[in-house]
Design a protein around this motif. Structure first.
Motif, PDB file in Angstrom:
ATOM      1  N   PHE A  36      -0.035  82.043 -34.210  1.00 61.77           N
ATOM      2  CA  PHE A  36      -0.602  83.488 -34.553  1.00 61.77           C
ATOM      3  C   PHE A  36       0.066  84.314 -33.122  1.00 61.77           C
ATOM      4  CE2 PHE A  36      -3.842  82.404 -37.669  1.00 61.77           C
ATOM      5  CZ  PHE A  36      -2.991  82.583 -38.525  1.00 61.77           C
ATOM      6  N   VAL A  37      -0.566  83.556 -31.871  1.00 61.28           N
ATOM      7  CA  VAL A  37      -0.219  84.002 -30.788  1.00 61.28           C
ATOM      8  C   VAL A  37       1.277  84.324 -30.147  1.00 61.28           C
ATOM      9  CG1 VAL A  37      -0.679  83.799 -28.119  1.00 61.28           C
ATOM     10  CG2 VAL A  37      -2.303  83.117 -29.790  1.00 61.28           C
ATOM     11  N   THR A  51      -3.347  78.932 -34.912  1.00 61.16           N
ATOM     12  CA  THR A  51      -3.799  79.941 -34.127  1.00 61.16           C
ATOM     13  C   THR A  51      -2.865  80.066 -32.901  1.00 61.16           C
ATOM     14  OG1 THR A  51      -5.216  78.274 -32.961  1.00 61.16           O
ATOM     15  CG2 THR A  51      -6.430  79.906 -34.462  1.00 61.16           C
ATOM     16  N   VAL A  71     -10.969  84.446 -35.993  1.00 65.67           N
ATOM     17  CA  VAL A  71      -9.863  83.983 -36.527  1.00 65.67           C
ATOM     18  C   VAL A  71      -9.714  82.423 -35.818  1.00 65.67           C
ATOM     19  CG1 VAL A  71      -7.463  83.881 -35.914  1.00 65.67           C
ATOM     20  CG2 VAL A  71      -8.307  86.019 -36.711  1.00 65.67           C
ATOM     21  N   PHE A  72     -10.152  82.439 -34.801  1.00 65.67           N
ATOM     22  CA  PHE A  72     -10.317  81.137 -34.098  1.00 65.67           C
ATOM     23  C   PHE A  72     -11.321  80.270 -34.816  1.00 65.67           C
ATOM     24  CE2 PHE A  72      -7.890  83.606 -30.623  1.00 65.67           C
ATOM     25  CZ  PHE A  72      -7.035  82.572 -30.304  1.00 65.67           C
ATOM     26  N   ILE A  96      -1.633  87.188 -38.717  1.00 67.98           N
ATOM     27  CA  ILE A  96      -2.657  86.480 -39.624  1.00 67.98           C
ATOM     28  C   ILE A  96      -2.539  86.953 -40.938  1.00 67.98           C
ATOM     29  CG2 ILE A  96      -5.029  86.338 -39.908  1.00 67.98           C
ATOM     30  CD1 ILE A  96      -5.250  86.567 -36.900  1.00 67.98           C
ATOM     31  N   THR A 133     -10.876  88.678 -33.743  1.00 67.36           N
ATOM     32  CA  THR A 133     -10.083  87.881 -33.122  1.00 67.36           C
ATOM     33  C   THR A 133     -10.605  86.354 -32.915  1.00 67.36           C
ATOM     34  OG1 THR A 133      -8.731  89.492 -32.033  1.00 67.36           O
ATOM     35  CG2 THR A 133      -8.536  87.387 -31.133  1.00 67.36           C
ATOM     36  N   PHE A 155      -9.851  79.401 -38.628  1.00 65.34           N
ATOM     37  CA  PHE A 155      -8.729  78.598 -38.605  1.00 65.34           C
ATOM     38  C   PHE A 155      -8.824  77.557 -37.545  1.00 65.34           C
ATOM     39  CE2 PHE A 155      -7.330  82.738 -40.705  1.00 65.34           C
ATOM     40  CZ  PHE A 155      -6.723  82.342 -41.678  1.00 65.34           C
ATOM     41  N   TRP A 156      -9.611  77.171 -37.265  1.00 66.92           N
ATOM     42  CA  TRP A 156      -9.671  76.342 -35.838  1.00 66.92           C
ATOM     43  C   TRP A 156      -9.089  74.781 -36.556  1.00 66.92           C
ATOM     44  CZ3 TRP A 156     -10.193  76.434 -31.006  1.00 66.92           C
ATOM     45  CH2 TRP A 156     -10.475  75.012 -30.364  1.00 66.92           C
ATOM     46  N   PHE A 184      -0.910  90.011 -33.389  1.00 69.10           N
ATOM     47  CA  PHE A 184      -1.566  89.029 -33.422  1.00 69.10           C
ATOM     48  C   PHE A 184      -2.260  88.769 -34.789  1.00 69.10           C
ATOM     49  CE2 PHE A 184      -5.556  86.594 -33.120  1.00 69.10           C
ATOM     50  CZ  PHE A 184      -5.336  85.319 -32.894  1.00 69.10           C
ATOM     51  N   SER A 234     -10.061  83.164 -45.948  1.00 68.70           N
ATOM     52  CA  SER A 234      -9.084  83.772 -45.453  1.00 68.70           C
ATOM     53  C   SER A 234      -8.703  85.167 -45.957  1.00 68.70           C
ATOM     54  CB  SER A 234      -7.709  82.702 -45.794  1.00 68.70           C
ATOM     55  OG  SER A 234      -7.583  82.870 -46.996  1.00 68.70           O
TER      56      SER A 234
END
Length: 264
Positions: A193-194, A190, A167-168, A238, A164, A171-172, A234, A139
């Motif tokens: 975040f959005v 996630t 990130v997905f 994070i 990006t 942090f899935w 976004f 992280s």
């Protein structure tokens, strides 16, 4: 149905209370754009007002000493980024002021700190926790890469979309746990975040409308901020979550654990 409405009202109340400092910022920007203060430049007045708001929030117990420390960290992080971006011509602060550093008014760091203020407040108010955290090293490395990309994309390729995607991936499995009264809810991190990125983009449009800063295409007349900026916010969200989460758990004397075990 009644229970759901009550839950929604409680959730809305905590969200509103967590937004007190951001609201104070935008209220100050709006009023200072309409009311001229004698013997005081606008940027200087905004800084003094926001310092006063922070003091009052601390003295009233709305913010704790630890939350003030987190806000200060974000203020420095944001101010460094602002100085660099202004120097690179990404945006500007055209009005005069005594409290400007290399062309950047010192109050600008509070706009980043307001994100930290919201994060800290909502974490405490909704008794938030997380499961599936990827760990400190992944992280922090990802957060560091995102922050430095804000600087390096001016002279090397922009890796925003690659970051990006990471990130997905990273942090899935991460879920936010939050509590409203006696009910516990979960949300993919996630998605949070959005949502945060989108609402900061809306706030950015309000800020530029009231002259907090100006992008190059806004000097003649105000225009809607590019939708592409949502991705920047976004990514900033994070960084905010990573720092706040780590500081919260360091303070509690706990360490982030593997995705299998969640938080200790």
């Amino acid at each position: 149905m009644t229970k759901r409405i009550v839950q929604l009202l409680h959730f809305g109340y905590h969200q509103a209370m967590s937004c007190l400092f951001p609201v104070a910022i935008f209220g100050t920007l709006a009023l200072s754009s309409m009311i001229q203060m004698p013997f005081l430049h606008r940027y200087d007045a905004i800084l003094l007002i926001l310092l006063g708001v922070q003091y009052l929030m601390y003295r009233s117990g709305l913010e704790t000493r630890d939350e003030i420390k987190v806000i200060c960290v974000f203020h420095v992080i944001g101010l460094v980024l602002e100085v660099y971006k202004v120097r690179m011509g990404s945006w500007s602060y055209p009005e005069p002021g005594y409290t400007k550093l290399l062309g950047v008014p010192l109050y600008s760091g509070f706009m980043y700190a307001s994100v930290a203020s919201f994060m800290c407040q909502i974490w405490r108010r909704l008794r938030m926790d997380m499961t599936g955290w990827p760990g400190l090293i992944p992280s922090m490395l990802l957060g560091g890469a995102i922050y430095f990309n804000f600087f390096t994309h001016h002279f090397i390729p922009d890796f925003r979309w690659w970051l990006t995607a990471l990130v997905f991936i990273v942090f899935w499995k991460t879920r936010i746990i939050y509590r409203v009264r006696s009910v516990t809810y979960r949300m993919p991190l996630t998605l949070a975040f959005v949502l945060v990125g989108f609402f900061i983009w809306l706030a950015e449009n309000i800020a530029t409308f009231f002259g907090a800063w100006k992008y190059p295409d806004q000097h003649q007349t105000w225009q809607l901020v590019s939708f592409g900026k949502i991705s920047s916010w976004f990514l900033l969200a994070i960084i905010s979550v990573i720092i706040v989460a780590q500081l919260k758990h360091v303070k509690a004397g706990r360490k982030l654990t593997s995705p299998k075990n969640g938080w200790e």
